[in-house]
Design a protein around this motif. Structure first.
Motif, PDB file in Angstrom:
ATOM      1  N   TRP A   1      20.968  23.546 150.596  1.00 38.84           N
ATOM      2  CA  TRP A   1      19.434  22.650 150.058  1.00 38.84           C
ATOM      3  C   TRP A   1      19.165  23.376 148.718  1.00 38.84           C
ATOM      4  N   ASN A   2      20.591  23.441 148.094  1.00 42.16           N
ATOM      5  CA  ASN A   2      20.498  24.104 146.569  1.00 42.16           C
ATOM      6  C   ASN A   2      21.164  23.472 145.762  1.00 42.16           C
ATOM      7  N   ASP A   3      21.171  22.330 145.651  1.00 43.19           N
ATOM      8  CA  ASP A   3      22.065  21.224 144.525  1.00 43.19           C
ATOM      9  C   ASP A   3      21.031  20.912 143.950  1.00 43.19           C
ATOM     10  N   GLU A   4      21.380  21.655 142.309  1.00 44.03           N
ATOM     11  CA  GLU A   4      20.644  21.518 140.905  1.00 44.03           C
ATOM     12  C   GLU A   4      20.801  20.313 140.638  1.00 44.03           C
ATOM     13  N   GLU A   5      21.738  18.588 140.669  1.00 39.89           N
ATOM     14  CA  GLU A   5      21.791  17.428 140.419  1.00 39.89           C
ATOM     15  C   GLU A   5      21.099  16.944 141.378  1.00 39.89           C
ATOM     16  N   PHE A   6      21.140  17.418 142.728  1.00 39.82           N
ATOM     17  CA  PHE A   6      19.582  16.780 143.195  1.00 39.82           C
ATOM     18  C   PHE A   6      18.621  16.558 143.365  1.00 39.82           C
ATOM     19  N   PHE A   7      17.998  18.204 142.937  1.00 41.93           N
ATOM     20  CA  PHE A   7      16.703  18.155 142.891  1.00 41.93           C
ATOM     21  C   PHE A   7      15.946  18.564 141.498  1.00 41.93           C
ATOM     22  N   GLY A   8      17.613  18.417 140.301  1.00 43.12           N
ATOM     23  CA  GLY A   8      16.380  18.510 139.406  1.00 43.12           C
ATOM     24  C   GLY A   8      16.514  20.050 139.058  1.00 43.12           C
ATOM     25  N   LYS A   9      16.567  20.930 139.593  1.00 43.63           N
ATOM     26  CA  LYS A   9      17.206  22.504 139.541  1.00 43.63           C
ATOM     27  C   LYS A   9      17.660  23.290 140.656  1.00 43.63           C
ATOM     28  N   ARG A  10      18.174  24.839 140.230  1.00 39.86           N
ATOM     29  CA  ARG A  10      18.238  25.803 141.019  1.00 39.86           C
ATOM     30  C   ARG A  10      17.322  26.137 141.898  1.00 39.86           C
ATOM     31  N   ASN A  11      16.514  26.554 143.345  1.00 43.42           N
ATOM     32  CA  ASN A  11      15.415  27.658 143.821  1.00 43.42           C
ATOM     33  C   ASN A  11      16.564  28.994 143.603  1.00 43.42           C
ATOM     34  N   TYR A  12      17.869  28.599 143.845  1.00 45.30           N
ATOM     35  CA  TYR A  12      18.751  30.595 144.099  1.00 45.30           C
ATOM     36  C   TYR A  12      20.000  30.519 143.937  1.00 45.30           C
ATOM     37  N   ALA A  13      20.511  31.058 143.333  1.00 38.13           N
ATOM     38  CA  ALA A  13      21.250  32.069 142.214  1.00 38.13           C
ATOM     39  C   ALA A  13      22.658  31.482 142.856  1.00 38.13           C
ATOM     40  N   ALA A  14      22.801  32.189 144.485  1.00 31.25           N
ATOM     41  CA  ALA A  14      24.047  31.261 144.986  1.00 31.25           C
ATOM     42  C   ALA A  14      23.958  30.002 145.005  1.00 31.25           C
ATOM     43  N   HIS A  15      25.543  29.595 145.491  1.00 30.69           N
ATOM     44  CA  HIS A  15      25.285  27.747 145.360  1.00 30.69           C
ATOM     45  C   HIS A  15      26.631  28.312 147.128  1.00 30.69           C
ATOM     46  N   PRO A  16      26.759  28.607 148.237  1.00 26.75           N
ATOM     47  CA  PRO A  16      27.351  28.544 148.894  1.00 26.75           C
ATOM     48  C   PRO A  16      28.398  27.403 148.820  1.00 26.75           C
ATOM     49  N   ILE A  17      27.813  25.810 148.919  1.00 27.56           N
ATOM     50  CA  ILE A  17      28.620  24.603 148.777  1.00 27.56           C
ATOM     51  C   ILE A  17      29.902  24.689 147.440  1.00 27.56           C
ATOM     52  N   SER A  18      29.677  25.132 146.165  1.00 24.88           N
ATOM     53  CA  SER A  18      30.101  24.822 145.828  1.00 24.88           C
ATOM     54  C   SER A  18      31.178  26.593 145.600  1.00 24.88           C
ATOM     55  N   ASP A  19      30.767  26.798 146.390  1.00 17.89           N
ATOM     56  CA  ASP A  19      31.659  28.161 147.373  1.00 17.89           C
ATOM     57  C   ASP A  19      32.742  27.798 147.365  1.00 17.89           C
TER      58      ASP A  19
END
Length: 598
Positions: free
Chosen positions: A156-174
């Motif tokens: 639940w941390n996709d900046e494209e979907f939400f317009g911003k990141r809520n966390y520094a880490a991006h597990p699905i991208s990793d």
């Protein structure tokens, strides 16, 4: 490879019982030739365990049960099980003592442990209170397939979907960079209206963006104020839905990964609910059923006033517990209308529940006599009205205590918001069934129920085995003006705006966090808006003492609502808003002037 998705309904803290549910799901998975079984977040202890996590013996017992579970599972089946694990580096490097983890069990052993990386602290979530975030991308190889592991918030941390990141880490991208073949997400995601559409939109977006097939597993069942709806699903790498499980029931479904296509194949897709009222109904029925059973109640009692709120609660309780386990108590006062008693009796007949009439006129007279000298020279008012409600509350509590029943409170969200309810009276209860259901939604639900007919209630089967048709909620209950009937001729709108106006203002205040000026700009009367804001603030002390209520919206008066009682902000915010608006207008005028000069 076939992958089984286990949609489980745990009891929080029942480690051995939850382990048996996982074993049963594993046996089901093996019968369907699955090689991997997915279970929800913290599936061994149940979600949310809250401050049980602060008890070291609870964590030790969880580990012991996990080790035994690994031995008891069928051989040759890999199983992901949700647990809390110790952070052994906490004493050296600092941080929380626990991780929110998934354990990979295979061949009788715990093969790997994966830690949740993103820990939510909004709404009902408070995971940073207990857990340290994981720091590494999680994946494992099974039968030549690299499977990425994420836990709930991790996706639940996709900046494209939400317009911003809520966390520094991006597990699905990793995981995408690593190049895994498949991502699984093990969740305990509470229900609220419309959330399934949001979940599916997020996961579909991620599947397409990262070209990753994703399987989502969700918990089901009621735990205190939270209801979990299940509705697990999977998307292929093209963003196509390939399976969806049932809502609000335990389920084990199979989805297949094709190594040649490097994608998920089409499976069974359970249709979405036809309308919001249908899914809300399912959530409330499940919430009542699980709250009663998990708290070891078999029967429920509630007051039947002849009004629409108690009618809806009685209907929910009947569907949840069975008509033989619901007891309705009518407590008419000298101010109660004849039609209120008749409406309540007609409702109880439609539902087939037991009732008892306990008139309270003599009890009211006793209070009047006892308080008469003290109240001499004062006018009849709220104190006297509330005595009626508290008499009824005492009678219901006495019945609940005497017979071991669960007392269901019948107040709705609109009343709870503005304090149109009585402490130690109609607020008495072990569970506030519709305290997150606005009054306008109460009416909508009752109209929907009547369109479904009595066949909606599992207990309404006639002797010849057919289902009855016809309305459940008497028509007059829906059409008459709502009233507490605590004084002659009283209706709710003597004290409140009409409910369509009130509910819209409350939605803007409570959920949207709009200012008074924004709400007025939307078309509401400024005096009414100010009054509702004051009522909302003043009622905080009542809400703090209310029984737990089932959460069906994304902004409920429960564990996610943390407002101070002693506060003067409601009186000050209009002044600050006026100052802010004046400053903003002055800034706009200044910029316009500068622009024209240039």
């Amino acid at each position: 490879m076939k992958i089984a998705i286990a949609q489980l309904n745990p009891i929080i803290g029942d480690l051995s019982g939850n382990a048996q549910k996982i074993i049963a799901a594993a046996q089901n998975a093996v019968a369907q030739d699955a090689g991997l079984l997915l279970t929800p977040e913290l599936s061994l202890c149940g979600y949310p365990p809250r401050d049980l996590l602060l008890n070291p013996s609870f964590i030790t017992a969880m580990d012991m049960n996990l080790q035994q579970l690994a031995k008891d599972l069928p051989p040759n089946l890999a199983v992901l099980v949700g647990i809390a694990t110790k952070n052994i580096q906490a004493s050296i490097n600092g941080g929380k003592n626990l991780f929110n983890s998934m354990a990979l069990l295979l061949d009788g052993k715990v093969q790997k442990i994966f830690h949740k990386r993103l820990l939510p602290t909004y709404d009902v979530f408070d995971e940073r209170r207990y857990f340290e975030p994981g720091s590494e991308a999680n994946y494992f190889n099974l039968d030549g397939i690299d499977i990425g592991v994420t836990i709930c918030e991790d996706l639940w941390n996709d900046e494209e979907f939400f317009g911003k990141r809520n966390y520094a880490a991006h597990p699905i991208s990793d995981l995408s960079i690593i190049g895994v073949d498949l991502i699984v997400n093990l969740s305990a995601s509470p229900y609220n209206v419309g959330k399934q559409d949001l979940r599916e939109a997020i996961f579909q977006h991620s599947a397409v963006r990262f070209q990753q097939p994703i399987i989502y597993t969700n918990q089901v069942g009621g735990n205190d104020d939270l209801v979990f709806d299940g509705r697990s699903f999977a998307y292929n790498r093209r963003g196509e839905l390939v399976c969806r499980s049932q809502g609000f029931v335990t389920d084990v479904i199979i989805v297949e990964f094709d190594p040649e296509q490097q994608d998920l194949t089409l499976g069974n897709i359970t249709p979405q609910y036809k309308c919001e009222d249908e899914e809300i109904w399912q959530a409330l029925v499940l919430g009542v059923r699980d709250y009663a059973h998990k708290c070891r109640f078999s029967q429920a009692v509630l007051g039947l006033s002849g009004g629409i709120d108690s009618a809806l609660v009685a209907t929910i309780a009947t569907a949840a517990l069975g008509k033989e386990n619901v007891f309705g108590v009518l407590m008419p006062s000298p101010y109660s209308s004849e039609h209120s008693v008749n409406d309540a009796l007609e409702l109880s007949h439609n539902l087939g529940i037991k009732t008892q009439i306990l008139p309270i006129g003599e009890l009211m007279a006793g209070y009047d006599k006892t308080l008469g000298k003290l109240f001499t020279g004062t006018e009849f008012g709220l104190a006297e009205e509330n005595i009626q409600s508290r008499i009824r509350g005492n009678l219901l509590m006495a019945i609940a205590n005497k017979f071991g029943h669960l007392l269901l409170s019948t107040g709705n969200k609109s009343e709870m918001a503005v304090g149109y309810c009585t402490l130690y009276g109609d607020m008495n209860g072990g569970l506030a069934v519709i305290s997150d259901v606005p009054k306008t939604r109460v009416y909508s639900l009752c109209r929907w129920l009547n369109r479904q007919g009595k066949n909606l209630l599992l207990e309404s089967v006639t002797s010849n085995g057919t289902y009855e048709s016809g309305e459940i909620i008497p028509h007059h209950i829906i059409t008459k003006p709502p009233s507490a009937e605590l004084k002659p001729g009283q209706i709710d709108q003597d004290s409140l705006p009409s409910y369509d106006i009130l509910d819209d203002i409350l939605q803007r205040l409570v959920r949207e966090h709009e200012s008074a000026s924004q709400i007025v700009a939307a078309g509401h009367d400024a005096v009414v808006v100010d009054r509702v804001m004051q009522m909302l603030a003043r009622a905080e002390f009542k809400r703090r003492q209310a029984p737990p209520g089932l959460k069906i919206t994304d902004r409920a008066f429960g564990t996610g609502w943390r407002m101070p009682i002693a506060s003067n902000w409601s009186a000050m915010q209009n002044s600050y808003q006026s100052q802010y608006t004046s400053a903003l207008n002055a800034d706009i005028q200044r910029k316009a002037s500068c622009s024209s000069d240039n």
